[in-house]
Design a protein around this motif. Structure first.
Motif, PDB file in Angstrom:
ATOM      1  N   GLU A 237      35.606  60.691  30.482  1.00  0.00           N
ATOM      2  CA  GLU A 237      35.258  59.212  30.720  1.00  0.00           C
ATOM      3  C   GLU A 237      35.986  59.015  32.190  1.00  0.00           C
ATOM      4  O   GLU A 237      37.030  59.184  32.477  1.00  0.00           O
ATOM      5  N   LEU A 238      34.897  58.691  32.982  1.00  0.00           N
ATOM      6  CA  LEU A 238      35.361  58.196  34.418  1.00  0.00           C
ATOM      7  C   LEU A 238      35.447  56.657  34.549  1.00  0.00           C
ATOM      8  O   LEU A 238      34.634  55.925  34.224  1.00  0.00           O
ATOM      9  N   VAL A 239      36.492  56.143  35.066  1.00  0.00           N
ATOM     10  CA  VAL A 239      36.634  54.785  35.196  1.00  0.00           C
ATOM     11  C   VAL A 239      37.118  54.499  36.572  1.00  0.00           C
ATOM     12  O   VAL A 239      38.051  54.848  37.209  1.00  0.00           O
ATOM     13  N   GLN A 240      36.383  53.490  37.261  1.00  0.00           N
ATOM     14  CA  GLN A 240      37.049  52.857  38.311  1.00  0.00           C
ATOM     15  C   GLN A 240      37.905  51.842  38.206  1.00  0.00           C
ATOM     16  O   GLN A 240      37.763  50.837  37.236  1.00  0.00           O
ATOM     17  N   ILE A 241      39.214  51.744  38.823  1.00  0.00           N
ATOM     18  CA  ILE A 241      40.467  51.112  38.359  1.00  0.00           C
ATOM     19  C   ILE A 241      40.595  50.134  39.517  1.00  0.00           C
ATOM     20  O   ILE A 241      40.320  50.374  40.734  1.00  0.00           O
ATOM     21  N   ALA A 242      41.377  49.032  39.299  1.00  0.00           N
ATOM     22  CA  ALA A 242      41.688  48.125  40.016  1.00  0.00           C
ATOM     23  C   ALA A 242      42.670  48.792  40.990  1.00  0.00           C
ATOM     24  O   ALA A 242      43.542  49.536  40.408  1.00  0.00           O
TER      25      ALA A 242
ATOM     26  N   VAL B 105      31.396  46.225  35.723  1.00  0.00           N
ATOM     27  CA  VAL B 105      31.447  44.629  35.030  1.00  0.00           C
ATOM     28  C   VAL B 105      33.170  44.646  34.759  1.00  0.00           C
ATOM     29  O   VAL B 105      33.719  43.791  35.108  1.00  0.00           O
ATOM     30  N   ASP B 106      33.545  45.641  34.155  1.00  0.00           N
ATOM     31  CA  ASP B 106      34.993  45.423  33.671  1.00  0.00           C
ATOM     32  C   ASP B 106      35.767  45.580  34.866  1.00  0.00           C
ATOM     33  O   ASP B 106      36.837  45.028  34.926  1.00  0.00           O
ATOM     34  N   TYR B 107      35.493  46.391  35.926  1.00  0.00           N
ATOM     35  CA  TYR B 107      36.217  46.548  37.260  1.00  0.00           C
ATOM     36  C   TYR B 107      36.402  45.132  37.856  1.00  0.00           C
ATOM     37  O   TYR B 107      37.364  44.675  38.377  1.00  0.00           O
ATOM     38  N   ILE B 108      35.175  44.647  37.883  1.00  0.00           N
ATOM     39  CA  ILE B 108      35.015  43.351  38.572  1.00  0.00           C
ATOM     40  C   ILE B 108      35.806  42.300  38.015  1.00  0.00           C
ATOM     41  O   ILE B 108      36.663  41.754  38.465  1.00  0.00           O
ATOM     42  N   GLU B 109      35.988  42.138  36.761  1.00  0.00           N
ATOM     43  CA  GLU B 109      36.779  41.358  36.051  1.00  0.00           C
ATOM     44  C   GLU B 109      38.181  41.487  36.064  1.00  0.00           C
ATOM     45  O   GLU B 109      39.048  40.693  36.124  1.00  0.00           O
ATOM     46  N   ALA B 110      38.508  42.732  35.945  1.00  0.00           N
ATOM     47  CA  ALA B 110      40.101  43.226  36.118  1.00  0.00           C
ATOM     48  C   ALA B 110      40.512  42.864  37.360  1.00  0.00           C
ATOM     49  O   ALA B 110      41.575  42.345  37.459  1.00  0.00           O
ATOM     50  N   ILE B 111      39.774  42.837  38.645  1.00  0.00           N
ATOM     51  CA  ILE B 111      40.030  42.447  40.079  1.00  0.00           C
ATOM     52  C   ILE B 111      40.258  40.903  39.824  1.00  0.00           C
ATOM     53  O   ILE B 111      41.434  40.427  40.286  1.00  0.00           O
ATOM     54  N   GLN B 112      39.398  40.039  39.219  1.00  0.00           N
ATOM     55  CA  GLN B 112      39.365  38.762  39.008  1.00  0.00           C
ATOM     56  C   GLN B 112      40.721  38.273  38.382  1.00  0.00           C
ATOM     57  O   GLN B 112      41.181  37.225  38.778  1.00  0.00           O
ATOM     58  N   GLU B 113      40.861  38.810  37.228  1.00  0.00           N
ATOM     59  CA  GLU B 113      42.013  38.559  36.491  1.00  0.00           C
ATOM     60  C   GLU B 113      43.291  38.903  36.838  1.00  0.00           C
ATOM     61  O   GLU B 113      44.469  38.369  36.229  1.00  0.00           O
TER      62      GLU B 113
END
Length: 555
Positions: free
Chosen positions: A346-351, A470-478
């Protein structure tokens, strides 16, 4: 596209809370006609142009007569331009504008671009311009002051206002009070590069997704204990990427984001040199600690492979479990892992992780935009050129065309805004419809590297990205706070030349020392000697230039 709506809603509420911003001049344009050529009055202000066709925000613009404008096109080796690219035919069909291209290779595009502009041989439209790159050309009078003609760019004006970017555009003004490029506009801003982790491996060793750099180190130590042959963290961009997105959490700027090296000291009310700050030293101390513990892949800080090659190979061989990259890098790593027979990853781009300065990321920023060369203003169809570039860069339908091609022919869009490529088409770079036989980018010229992504609504940004992004974008915003932009400090022509003479060797020294400190080739006990060396290179005089420009701009 519910998430797009949620993000847009948050931004709207934020905008209302901050108060409405207004632009000078009307958004809608009066009808105008060709022939003026962008002449100026005695005081340097532009005359009103009379154009043959009207341009209105969000509407299709088309020249009244066939036009030909020239554009500087950067060729990427993996996506060579061809005469059969449908993209240019579709642009001409919609706008009545034929583009005459001057081609330069990406490998040395900045140098070749400068040579063409300096010699007066550049085409009219100069794309792929990032803020700050226009200064040298503005100071020499080689490019058009686009601020004089903003009233003829209704899409640009509309979206700078709607997306709360007016003040940022104002900060682009040079010493003469004008701005000479218009940038790419993004409705929401997220760091293009951050860290990609093997979340399954972090889970395996009991390490949470890191929220801070301290968290990351603990996770890396657990991974090293489980996989002793690994050096689990890599950059792949000679340290330029990871120090760029890490620096904000340490209260400094570094790597790709170092810029002119000026860091705004809020308490002192002046600029200081970032490479001498406590925050910079703290960042170096952190990464040096990773090196000493065998957690940092030092080769990825020295091998110029643009992030590919060795890092991707080490990810595939499970020697690296966290590395710098963008949304496309996730796919590159996934392809390599698949080829290596690795399953259940599982690869995830994180904030970007937080640090001593807080959960900070880069300031809200612009993406690449364009300049117009001074000769362009002499074109009898200059007004149409303004209308055309405004449509190409800022009209929503144009941006959709550039990314996806022609609706119903290349893709369909359902009532919820989901885009689907038709069966025969693919966009292999983003792993979209991999079974297709005609590549939207390579074969047809859409999704090209010169224009794609420059201006994007949140809906368009999410349309071609994975749910994980999309989760990455939301994580940055929140969960992250963009650092405030620095006060403007535009230099005049003489100061630019002087600052280049002083600033270039200073930055070279910082870059060399940064790698040496991180890799343990130079002990951090020599920090004071390093700072003294910068002082000996004229650092005080350089900062006097920066602070003098700030005082002049803010007096």
């Amino acid at each position: 596209m519910a998430r797009a709506g949620n993000l847009a809603g948050r931004r709207t509420r934020s905008a209302r809370a901050a108060g409405a911003l207004t632009l000078v001049g009307a958004l809608a344009l009066a009808a105008c006609g060709s022939g003026d050529g962008g002449e100026t009055t005695a005081d340097g202000e532009s005359k009103d142009l009379e154009c043959s066709s009207e341009s209105v925000a969000d509407e299709q613009w088309k020249a009244a007569e066939p036009r030909e404008f020239s554009l500087l096109w950067t060729d990427w080796a993996d996506y060579p331009i061809t005469d059969t690219w449908e993209f240019f035919d579709e642009v001409e069909k919609r706008t009545n504008v034929k583009l005459k291209l001057t081609n330069i290779p990406f490998s040395d595009h900045e140098e070749k671009r400068s040579l063409l502009i300096s010699a007066g041989d550049a085409p009219q439209i100069i794309p792929l311009i990032y803020t700050g790159e226009e200064q040298q050309f503005a100071a020499s009078g080689a490019v058009v002051p686009l601020s004089d003609y903003a009233d003829y760019m209704p899409n640009f004006k509309k979206y700078t206002e709607e997306w709360d970017l007016v003040d940022m555009v104002e900060d682009l003004r040079q010493d003469d009070g004008k701005y000479y490029m218009t940038p790419g506009l993004h409705e929401v801003s997220v760091p293009m590069f951050s860290m990609i982790i093997r979340k399954d491996v972090f889970d395996e060793v009991g390490a949470p997704v890191p929220e801070t750099w301290e968290d990351l180190q603990k996770g890396l130590e657990l991974i090293k204990a489980k996989y002793p042959e690994s050096t689990p963290l890599a950059d792949g961009f000679e340290g330029g990427a990871i120090t760029n997105y890490a620096a904000h959490a340490f209260g400094t700027v570094a790597g790709w984001g170092f810029g002119d090296g000026a860091w705004w000291d809020e308490k002192a009310g002046e600029f200081v040199y970032a490479g001498t700050t406590d925050g910079y030293r703290d960042m170096l101390t952190y990464f040096n600690g990773l090196t000493e513990k065998g957690l940092l892949d030092t080769e990825s800080f020295t091998a110029a492979d643009s992030g590919g090659g060795t890092v991707t190979e080490k990810v595939a061989s499970e020697k690296v479990f966290a590395a710098s990259g963008g949304s496309w890098t996730v796919q590159e790593f996934a392809t390599a892992l698949d080829a290596a027979g690795v399953t259940d990853y599982e690869l995830v781009q994180i904030a970007p992780p937080g640090g001593p300065a807080g959960q900070m990321v880069e300031p809200r920023n612009f993406w690449n935009g364009f300049m117009l060369t001074a000769d362009a203003a002499k074109d009898e169809n200059f007004c149409d050129l303004l209308h055309f570039t405004d449509w190409l860069y800022y009209n929503p339908e144009a941006r959709e065309l550039i990314q996806w091609g022609v609706e119903d022919k290349h893709y369909t869009k359902d009532a919820e805004g989901k885009y689907t490529l038709n069966p025969e088409y693919t966009l292999k770079q983003l792993n979209l419809n991999p079974s297709g036989t005609i590549d939207l980018k390579k074969d047809l010229g859409f999704a090209n590297d010169v224009l794609t992504g420059s201006t994007e609504s949140v809906e368009l940004k999410m349309s071609y990205n994975t749910p994980a992004y999309v989760d990455y974008i939301e994580a940055i915003q929140e969960t992250r706070t963009p650092r405030d932009p620095f006060p403007p400090h535009p230099l005049d022509e003489a100061e630019l030349e002087q600052s280049s003479l002083l600033g270039t060797p200073l930055k070279d020294t910082v870059d060399t020392a940064t790698l040496a400190f991180i890799l343990g080739q130079r002990d951090l006990s020599e920090w004071d000697d390093y700072v003294s060396g910068l002082e000996g290179q004229g650092l005080s005089g350089y900062m006097d230039l920066i602070n003098g420009a700030y005082e002049r701009a803010n007096s």
